[in-house]
Design an enzyme around this catalytic site. Structure first.
Site, PDB file in Angstrom:
ATOM      1  N   SER A  73      35.748 -47.548  47.553  1.00 34.36           N
ATOM      2  CA  SER A  73      34.396 -47.987  48.199  1.00 34.36           C
ATOM      3  C   SER A  73      33.350 -48.135  46.968  1.00 34.36           C
ATOM      4  O   SER A  73      33.784 -47.800  45.944  1.00 34.36           O
ATOM      5  CB  SER A  73      33.683 -46.777  48.980  1.00 34.36           C
ATOM      6  OG  SER A  73      33.479 -45.390  48.464  1.00 34.36           O
ATOM      7  N   LYS A  74      32.117 -48.409  47.564  1.00 37.63           N
ATOM      8  CA  LYS A  74      31.215 -48.600  46.482  1.00 37.63           C
ATOM      9  C   LYS A  74      30.922 -47.304  45.648  1.00 37.63           C
ATOM     10  O   LYS A  74      30.562 -47.454  44.314  1.00 37.63           O
ATOM     11  CB  LYS A  74      29.829 -49.066  47.049  1.00 37.63           C
ATOM     12  CG  LYS A  74      29.651 -50.778  47.507  1.00 37.63           C
ATOM     13  CD  LYS A  74      28.588 -51.095  48.102  1.00 37.63           C
ATOM     14  CE  LYS A  74      28.603 -52.513  48.484  1.00 37.63           C
ATOM     15  NZ  LYS A  74      27.339 -52.910  48.834  1.00 37.63           N
ATOM     16  N   ARG A  75      30.907 -46.264  46.099  1.00 37.54           N
ATOM     17  CA  ARG A  75      30.693 -45.155  45.290  1.00 37.54           C
ATOM     18  C   ARG A  75      31.644 -44.742  44.254  1.00 37.54           C
ATOM     19  O   ARG A  75      31.715 -43.974  43.206  1.00 37.54           O
ATOM     20  CB  ARG A  75      30.550 -43.850  46.261  1.00 37.54           C
ATOM     21  CG  ARG A  75      32.015 -43.424  46.694  1.00 37.54           C
ATOM     22  CD  ARG A  75      31.689 -42.212  47.911  1.00 37.54           C
ATOM     23  NE  ARG A  75      32.934 -41.872  48.592  1.00 37.54           N
ATOM     24  CZ  ARG A  75      33.827 -41.075  48.141  1.00 37.54           C
ATOM     25  NH1 ARG A  75      33.362 -40.396  47.057  1.00 37.54           N
ATOM     26  NH2 ARG A  75      35.027 -40.881  49.117  1.00 37.54           N
ATOM     27  N   HIS A  76      32.798 -45.574  44.233  1.00 32.81           N
ATOM     28  CA  HIS A  76      34.213 -45.472  43.504  1.00 32.81           C
ATOM     29  C   HIS A  76      33.972 -46.874  42.530  1.00 32.81           C
ATOM     30  O   HIS A  76      34.418 -46.599  41.311  1.00 32.81           O
ATOM     31  CB  HIS A  76      35.450 -45.772  44.134  1.00 32.81           C
ATOM     32  CG  HIS A  76      35.929 -44.605  44.776  1.00 32.81           C
ATOM     33  ND1 HIS A  76      36.118 -44.805  46.382  1.00 32.81           N
ATOM     34  CD2 HIS A  76      35.817 -42.967  44.851  1.00 32.81           C
ATOM     35  CE1 HIS A  76      36.109 -43.536  46.783  1.00 32.81           C
ATOM     36  NE2 HIS A  76      36.167 -42.721  45.950  1.00 32.81           N
ATOM     37  N   GLY A  77      33.183 -47.523  42.856  1.00 36.54           N
ATOM     38  CA  GLY A  77      33.041 -48.788  41.891  1.00 36.54           C
ATOM     39  C   GLY A  77      33.432 -50.062  42.427  1.00 36.54           C
ATOM     40  O   GLY A  77      34.010 -50.978  41.772  1.00 36.54           O
TER      41      GLY A  77
END
Length: 468
Positions: free
Chosen positions: A245-249
């Site tokens: 997800s976006k929090r992972h990149g």
């Protein structure tokens, strides 16, 4: 396009080019280049409601930045509708496809009844022509879809380069819609016609397409075509093992440029997500082509780790030809409002900064003092080093530096060290006030390199300003 290996990357322009798509494109590109073949970009834009020009532009921008160039003019499915209709008409004429007049209400009722019987929901073939079967007259007011006449028995199998042997029972596959009631062709049909017409020999794609493969193989067989070789790449997970997800990149590829990655470094990191060659970590593009084998890609999902990606980027920055890094460094300087012409040569700055900087964002910020006038000093560093004693050191040094015949790092090194030794001072008592005066903070490249990059005029002016 026939006669050699041809791979393709076929994104749908319904969003940005994400990191998983970029890795698939890289694996496909490498598979082609390893075999001396060709790589094709195909924009699968038949979903007119969700496809956007902005997404198309983002795909091209991301691939261009990564250097994954198509060897042919990019293809667009929306420009091939005439071709799809031509093939559908041929299939209708010889019975490989047929018209189905089921309404949405009928299909919903069919599905509900099957679920009630705990059966797998599927089309029951009520409009499929069969020997001895009498079909009702087409109902008024219903525009038909066109369905592919899938084999009623037997199996469809393929040997996936990554997953191994995969087999499906044809009885589990119903008659797929290949043309909607509005006349537009469907994804699985378009892909098959495209792969056949474009001579695609190897399909490298995400494993979310595995269930589409048997349907596509059956259509290819119906068209008299040998299917390509398939390689379904596992997904990328976050470091915590859940969907990226976006929090992972999981951001658009081009955002990695904004984060300070070199394209070659990002490719280097991506190629190691699910593939490896011993303990090698850093690969040139040519080395990737030499070693990569899609059949060696792991079956299990890879895990994305931003810290590891930044580490790879740093390793690349430390060894890359500064001339290769310079265009990206130029882009980052301009992005924060600095004019690269208003300072030293980019290659020289890159060499001076790259041991200390993991990203080009960091390098640009730490080089700001070389391309813009100082607007102040780091408060803590100023209090600590721009004392009365520090200013006396600067005043003495200014006269010594001004007298140097050549403004070069060796001469600057000798002048600073000679002054410190002559005064019985530790180097820090001399170099740190000097750093704060010329760079605004107590951290910079080696002091002789810093002064050489900054130049005689700026250095002397900044020392004078700090003393006064």
């Amino acid at each position: 396009m026939s006669g050699s290996v041809v791979t393709r990357f076929a994104p749908s322009p319904t969003g940005y080019l994400h990191i998983g798509g970029a890795r698939t494109a890289l694996f496909s590109w490498l598979a082609a280049k390893k075999a001396g073949g060709k790589f094709l970009l195909r924009i699968e834009d038949t979903d007119r409601e969700r496809s956007t020009q902005a997404a198309v532009d983002a795909i091209f921008e991301g691939l261009d930045w990564l250097g994954l160039k198509s060897d042919f003019e990019p293809e667009y499915q929306t420009k091939r509708f005439g071709r799809y209709r031509e093939v559908i008409d041929e299939m209708l004429a010889d019975g490989r496809a047929y018209r189905c007049y089921c309404s949405k209400q009928e299909l919903d009722a069919m599905r509900a009844a099957q679920l009630a019987r705990k059966e797998k929901p599927r089309y029951d073939g009520r409009w499929r022509p069969e020997p001895g079967k009498t079909l009702p007259p087409p109902p008024e007011g219903v525009t038909p879809v066109v369905r592919f006449r899938n084999p009623a028995d037997g199996k469809v199998a393929f040997d996936d380069l990554i997953r191994g042997h995969v087999e499906y029972d044809n009885r589990e596959l119903d008659d797929l819609i290949i043309q909607r009631s509005d006349g537009t062709p469907t994804y699985n049909f378009c892909v098959v016609v495209d792969d056949r017409d474009m001579g695609i020999t190897h399909v490298v794609r995400g494993d979310d397409h595995v269930n589409n493969t048997p349907r596509q193989i059956n259509i290819l067989h119906a068209l008299g075509q040998t299917p390509p070789v398939y390689a379904h790449v596992p997904m990328i997970l976050g470091p915590d093992g859940v969907k990226l997800s976006k929090r992972h990149g999981a951001v658009g590829v081009i955002e990695y440029r904004a984060m300070g990655f070199m394209p070659e470094a990002l490719l280097n990191y991506l190629v190691r997500l699910g593939w490896s060659h011993g303990d090698e970590e850093i690969f040139t593009r040519d080395r990737m082509i030499e070693l990569f084998d899609v059949s060696q890609v792991q079956k299990s999902p890879a895990r994305f780790d931003m810290k590891k990606a930044e580490w790879v980027n740093h390793q690349y920055l430390k060894v890359a030809d500064p001339a290769v890094v310079a265009p990206e460094f130029d882009w980052h300087l301009r992005r924060i409002g600095l004019d690269p012409a208003n300072g030293p040569a980019l290659e020289a700055v890159i060499e001076a900064q790259r041991e200390r900087c993991k990203t080009l964002v960091e390098m640009a910020e730490k080089s700001r003092f070389l391309y813009a006038e100082l607007t102040g000093y780091d408060p803590k560093d100023a209090v600590k080093h721009l004392t009365a004693e520090g200013k006396q050191v600067l005043d003495d040094l200014r006269a010594r530096l001004a007298a140097l015949p050549a403004w070069e790092a060796p001469a600057l090194h000798a002048a600073v060290h000679g002054y410190a030794e002559g005064c019985g001072l530790g180097l820090g008592k001399v170099a740190q006030p000097l750093r704060v005066a010329v760079a605004g903070a107590a951290v910079s490249p080696p002091i002789d390199v810093t002064l050489a990059l900054l130049g005689r005029e700026r250095t002397l002016a900044r020392i004078a300003a700090a003393v006064n």
